[in-house]
Design a protein around this motif. Structure first.
Motif, PDB file in Angstrom:
ATOM      1  N   SER A 135       0.848  -1.192   0.000  1.00 54.47           N
ATOM      2  CA  SER A 135       0.000   0.000   0.000  1.00 54.47           C
ATOM      3  C   SER A 135       0.885   1.244   0.000  1.00 54.47           C
ATOM      4  N   CYS A 136       0.284   2.375  -0.292  1.00 55.83           N
ATOM      5  CA  CYS A 136       1.036   3.628  -0.404  1.00 55.83           C
ATOM      6  C   CYS A 136       1.771   3.984   0.883  1.00 55.83           C
ATOM      7  N   ALA A 137       1.166   3.684   2.027  1.00 54.70           N
ATOM      8  CA  ALA A 137       1.810   3.993   3.308  1.00 54.70           C
ATOM      9  C   ALA A 137       3.147   3.275   3.462  1.00 54.70           C
ATOM     10  N   HIS A 138       3.301   2.145   2.787  1.00 59.19           N
ATOM     11  CA  HIS A 138       4.554   1.387   2.867  1.00 59.19           C
ATOM     12  C   HIS A 138       5.649   1.979   1.989  1.00 59.19           C
ATOM     13  N   MET A 193      -7.053   4.694  -2.957  1.00 64.67           N
ATOM     14  CA  MET A 193      -7.521   5.219  -4.233  1.00 64.67           C
ATOM     15  C   MET A 193      -7.564   4.110  -5.285  1.00 64.67           C
ATOM     16  N   ASP A 194      -7.317   2.871  -4.828  1.00 61.14           N
ATOM     17  CA  ASP A 194      -7.452   1.657  -5.631  1.00 61.14           C
ATOM     18  C   ASP A 194      -6.495   1.592  -6.819  1.00 61.14           C
ATOM     19  N   ARG A 195      -5.307   2.178  -6.645  1.00 56.36           N
ATOM     20  CA  ARG A 195      -4.282   2.094  -7.693  1.00 56.36           C
ATOM     21  C   ARG A 195      -2.953   1.693  -7.051  1.00 56.36           C
ATOM     22  N   CYS A 196      -3.027   0.767  -6.125  1.00 51.91           N
ATOM     23  CA  CYS A 196      -1.896   0.352  -5.298  1.00 51.91           C
ATOM     24  C   CYS A 196      -0.667  -0.078  -6.099  1.00 51.91           C
ATOM     25  N   ALA A 197      -0.887  -0.701  -7.246  1.00 55.07           N
ATOM     26  CA  ALA A 197       0.238  -1.198  -8.051  1.00 55.07           C
ATOM     27  C   ALA A 197       1.141  -0.066  -8.543  1.00 55.07           C
ATOM     28  N   GLY A 198       0.643   1.160  -8.541  1.00 53.79           N
ATOM     29  CA  GLY A 198       1.448   2.305  -8.970  1.00 53.79           C
ATOM     30  C   GLY A 198       1.948   3.143  -7.828  1.00 53.79           C
ATOM     31  N   GLY A 199       1.730   2.682  -6.606  1.00 52.98           N
ATOM     32  CA  GLY A 199       1.996   3.498  -5.425  1.00 52.98           C
ATOM     33  C   GLY A 199       3.449   3.822  -5.166  1.00 52.98           C
ATOM     34  N   TYR A 235      -6.628  17.363  -9.200  1.00 55.41           N
ATOM     35  CA  TYR A 235      -7.881  17.748  -9.841  1.00 55.41           C
ATOM     36  C   TYR A 235      -7.973  19.260  -9.923  1.00 55.41           C
ATOM     37  N   PRO A 236      -8.660  19.815 -10.909  1.00 57.53           N
ATOM     38  CA  PRO A 236      -9.693  19.200 -11.722  1.00 57.53           C
ATOM     39  C   PRO A 236      -9.172  18.447 -12.940  1.00 57.53           C
ATOM     40  N   GLU A 237      -7.873  18.462 -13.183  1.00 56.75           N
ATOM     41  CA  GLU A 237      -7.335  17.835 -14.383  1.00 56.75           C
ATOM     42  C   GLU A 237      -7.472  16.315 -14.380  1.00 56.75           C
ATOM     43  N   GLY A 238      -7.520  15.703 -13.197  1.00 56.56           N
ATOM     44  CA  GLY A 238      -7.612  14.258 -13.111  1.00 56.56           C
ATOM     45  C   GLY A 238      -6.309  13.575 -13.482  1.00 56.56           C
ATOM     46  N   VAL A 239      -5.198  14.211 -13.148  1.00 56.34           N
ATOM     47  CA  VAL A 239      -3.882  13.636 -13.437  1.00 56.34           C
ATOM     48  C   VAL A 239      -3.420  12.857 -12.216  1.00 56.34           C
ATOM     49  N   TRP A 240      -3.044  11.598 -12.443  1.00 52.24           N
ATOM     50  CA  TRP A 240      -2.559  10.720 -11.379  1.00 52.24           C
ATOM     51  C   TRP A 240      -1.053  10.589 -11.511  1.00 52.24           C
ATOM     52  N   TYR A 241      -0.366  10.755 -10.384  1.00 50.85           N
ATOM     53  CA  TYR A 241       1.094  10.666 -10.371  1.00 50.85           C
ATOM     54  C   TYR A 241       1.566   9.549  -9.460  1.00 50.85           C
ATOM     55  N   THR A 242       2.665   8.922  -9.884  1.00 49.15           N
ATOM     56  CA  THR A 242       3.447   8.039  -9.037  1.00 49.15           C
ATOM     57  C   THR A 242       4.729   8.792  -8.746  1.00 49.15           C
ATOM     58  N   TYR A 243       5.095   8.882  -7.488  1.00 50.15           N
ATOM     59  CA  TYR A 243       6.285   9.633  -7.095  1.00 50.15           C
ATOM     60  C   TYR A 243       7.175   8.757  -6.228  1.00 50.15           C
ATOM     61  N   ILE A 244       8.436   9.171  -6.094  1.00 51.81           N
ATOM     62  CA  ILE A 244       9.396   8.394  -5.315  1.00 51.81           C
ATOM     63  C   ILE A 244       9.930   9.176  -4.117  1.00 51.81           C
ATOM     64  N   VAL A 260       3.499  10.526 -14.580  1.00 50.60           N
ATOM     65  CA  VAL A 260       2.079  10.168 -14.726  1.00 50.60           C
ATOM     66  C   VAL A 260       1.921   8.647 -14.601  1.00 50.60           C
ATOM     67  N   THR A 261       0.972   8.248 -13.786  1.00 51.05           N
ATOM     68  CA  THR A 261       0.667   6.820 -13.595  1.00 51.05           C
ATOM     69  C   THR A 261      -0.051   6.323 -14.852  1.00 51.05           C
ATOM     70  N   PRO A 262       0.462   5.267 -15.471  1.00 46.35           N
ATOM     71  CA  PRO A 262      -0.215   4.740 -16.658  1.00 46.35           C
ATOM     72  C   PRO A 262      -1.668   4.362 -16.344  1.00 46.35           C
ATOM     73  N   PRO A 263      -2.577   4.622 -17.274  1.00 46.16           N
ATOM     74  CA  PRO A 263      -4.011   4.417 -17.020  1.00 46.16           C
ATOM     75  C   PRO A 263      -4.385   2.968 -16.688  1.00 46.16           C
ATOM     76  N   GLU A 264      -3.608   2.013 -17.143  1.00 48.78           N
ATOM     77  CA  GLU A 264      -3.948   0.607 -16.877  1.00 48.78           C
ATOM     78  C   GLU A 264      -3.526   0.135 -15.494  1.00 48.78           C
ATOM     79  N   VAL A 265      -2.750   0.937 -14.762  1.00 46.72           N
ATOM     80  CA  VAL A 265      -2.280   0.539 -13.435  1.00 46.72           C
ATOM     81  C   VAL A 265      -3.422   0.681 -12.443  1.00 46.72           C
ATOM     82  N   GLY A 266      -3.749  -0.425 -11.809  1.00 47.40           N
ATOM     83  CA  GLY A 266      -4.830  -0.438 -10.831  1.00 47.40           C
ATOM     84  C   GLY A 266      -4.338  -0.965  -9.507  1.00 47.40           C
ATOM     85  N   ARG A 267      -5.104  -1.870  -8.969  1.00 48.52           N
ATOM     86  CA  ARG A 267      -4.780  -2.415  -7.665  1.00 48.52           C
ATOM     87  C   ARG A 267      -3.885  -3.608  -7.834  1.00 48.52           C
TER      88      ARG A 267
END
Length: 117
Positions: free
Chosen positions: A30-33, A66-72, A78-87, A110-117
């Motif tokens: 999870s993201c907290a990890h 946010m149900d996109r754990c695989a990209g965490g 928002y409002p752009e709806g851009v999802w980021y993965t950061y290090i 940017v987190t690829p759109p197919e990356v989910g949980r």
């Protein structure tokens, strides 16, 4: 037009940023990890220090899963709806400078759109 944000009708904030801080106690990733709380704290402090926070500007918020754990770790702008993965703080700083201050999406994060949980 909104008095708080004249350029974006109906919006209270120009950018509303959500950081997933979910911690799965059952051992699942999870993201907290991945240091999400420290990056949230860094982002919130930096946005405040630069005077970017408040109505008509930027709001940094905590979020549950946010149900996109695989990209965490994950954050969404928002409002752009851009999802980021950061290090690290450098990634957060780049998002603040490029996206939040100048309106330019940081494509490399940017987190690829197919990356989910």
């Amino acid at each position: 037009m909104s008095e708080q944000n004249p350029g974006n009708k109906g919006q209270y904030y120009q950018h509303h940023v959500f950081f997933c801080l979910n911690d799965r106690a059952n051992g699942e990733d999870s993201c907290a990890h991945h240091g999400a709380q420290a990056m949230f704290d860094h982002c919130k402090a930096r946005v405040k220090a630069e005077g970017l926070n408040g109505p008509g500007k930027v709001r940094i918020n905590k979020a549950g899963c946010m149900d996109r754990c695989a990209g965490g770790p994950i954050m969404a702008v928002y409002p752009e709806g851009v999802w980021y993965t950061y290090i690290d703080n450098d990634d957060i700083d780049e998002i603040i400078e490029s996206h939040l201050k100048n309106g330019k999406v940081v494509e490399r994060l940017v987190t690829p759109p197919e990356v989910g949980r």
